[in-house]
Design an enzyme around this catalytic site. Sequence first.
Site, PDB file in Angstrom:
ATOM      1  CB  VAL A 211      -0.941   0.000   1.222  1.00 26.27           C
ATOM      2  CG1 VAL A 211      -1.823   1.239   1.213  1.00 26.27           C
ATOM      3  CG2 VAL A 211      -1.793  -1.258   1.236  1.00 26.27           C
ATOM      4  CG  ASP A 212       3.701   4.128  -2.270  1.00 25.11           C
ATOM      5  OD1 ASP A 212       3.529   5.098  -1.513  1.00 25.11           O
ATOM      6  OD2 ASP A 212       4.639   4.041  -3.079  1.00 25.11           O
ATOM      7  CB  SER A 213      -1.018   7.099   0.218  1.00 26.03           C
ATOM      8  OG  SER A 213       0.028   7.547   1.064  1.00 26.03           O
ATOM      9  N   GLY A 214       1.658   7.337  -1.925  1.00 26.20           N
ATOM     10  CA  GLY A 214       2.472   8.263  -2.700  1.00 26.20           C
ATOM     11  C   GLY A 214       2.606   7.868  -4.161  1.00 26.20           C
ATOM     12  CG  PHE A 282      -4.213  -0.984  -3.249  1.00 27.81           C
ATOM     13  CD1 PHE A 282      -4.923  -1.679  -4.209  1.00 27.81           C
ATOM     14  CD2 PHE A 282      -4.910  -0.176  -2.370  1.00 27.81           C
ATOM     15  CE1 PHE A 282      -6.296  -1.579  -4.285  1.00 27.81           C
ATOM     16  CE2 PHE A 282      -6.275  -0.070  -2.438  1.00 27.81           C
ATOM     17  CZ  PHE A 282      -6.979  -0.772  -3.397  1.00 27.81           C
TER      18      PHE A 282
END
Length: 434
Positions: A211-214, A282
């Site tokens: 999970v990587d919101s960047g 993601f």
Amino acid sequence: MRLTIIAPDSVHEHEVSPSLLIQDIINIVEATADLPPAVIVLTSDAGTPLTDPTRTLESYGLNGETATIFLTPTGPPVASSSSIPFPDADADIERMRLQALGNPSLMNDLRERDPETFAAIQGGTQSFKKALQLAQSRQRDAEFEKQRQIEALNADPYDIEAQKKIEEAIRMEAVLENMQHAMEYSPESFGNVTMLYINVEVNGHPVKAFVDSGAQTTIISPECAEQCGIMRLLDTRFAGMAEGVGTARILGRIHSAQIKLGSLYLPCAFSVLEGRSVDLLFGLDMLKRHQCCIDLSTNTLRINNTEVPFLSEHELPDKARRRGEAQVAGEMGDAAGQGVKAGVASPKIGKKTFPGEGHALGAGSSTGPGTATGSASATGARTGGTASVPSPSNRWKEDDIQTLVNLGAPRAQAIQLLEASGGNVDVAASMLFG
């Protein structure tokens, strides 16, 4: 009054009254320095001997908020504390060594950063003792060298280069103090952070997703896409190059596939990238689309009322455990963050074209003139003669091309975007802006 007693090898501080007798001070020194009264000689910081045990500190002029007296032992020379054999010293060293052996995290750090100390700890008490003495000797030598350099730099106060070195030394000292402060009050900042992974299922195939919101887009590796059985849905019109700190080849885009998060089944789009260090990333596009919340207080990824726990360190995939987090994030994040913008029909990757001249069926050349005439007439009956495929710029309205050009796209890219979107200007514009 704060009284500082400076002995040859130690310093002691006490809160006393100015009316305290010198005899009481001698008793304090006897208890703290472990010296007999007969060899104790006290001197004030002004050089006045405090020889009369019946007089007070105040009578010798020691009556301020702070005072300093010096202890000078007389008689046979007293061995320094470093040379006195303490029977418990070896026991303390062994206790320290055993504590280090019982801390796997510390031993792993020492193995990587200080192999010499790591070997000394495993070598036994005497080996560890020698390592401690060597470290103390190095520290003393470093302090001496530092003082020597400072004296050399201060020898000529008008030397510009010397002043620059002094400035750099002061700056480095501030950096070290800042580091020591951080190590004392926030040691957790020096630890490794476990990256955020969750268990998902893509088309029924279990995958550990990062999970990587960047990251701007959700990414899947070609190998993982093959294992999940969705590589057949790859749209190669979206091939290109993702450029960040490094570059990665975008094979195309899978517009929709089923992904399971917890008990939820959700549609998900993927960009297929070569050479990535994770199977599935993601990204922010799917996080926003499904309104996901990264809740670090509960260590979960929350989607509506469903919580998907992040994996603990021992559950991470082998790639994440073998490689450093910074290296993994550096390889993934930059290319992912610019994947869509650089990857929509990028001109850097040659687009596959039909290996012919674009003539209609039946209009190909033949060896015989009769055949050629017959073919041409037959074709003319069906299609009105030889029909060449129109150029891409003639297939789309000039107004639509100009609209995308006005949005900042080069003319060639505007035409490619219209081809990828089937002539829909709105879809082409959304592709342009990612």
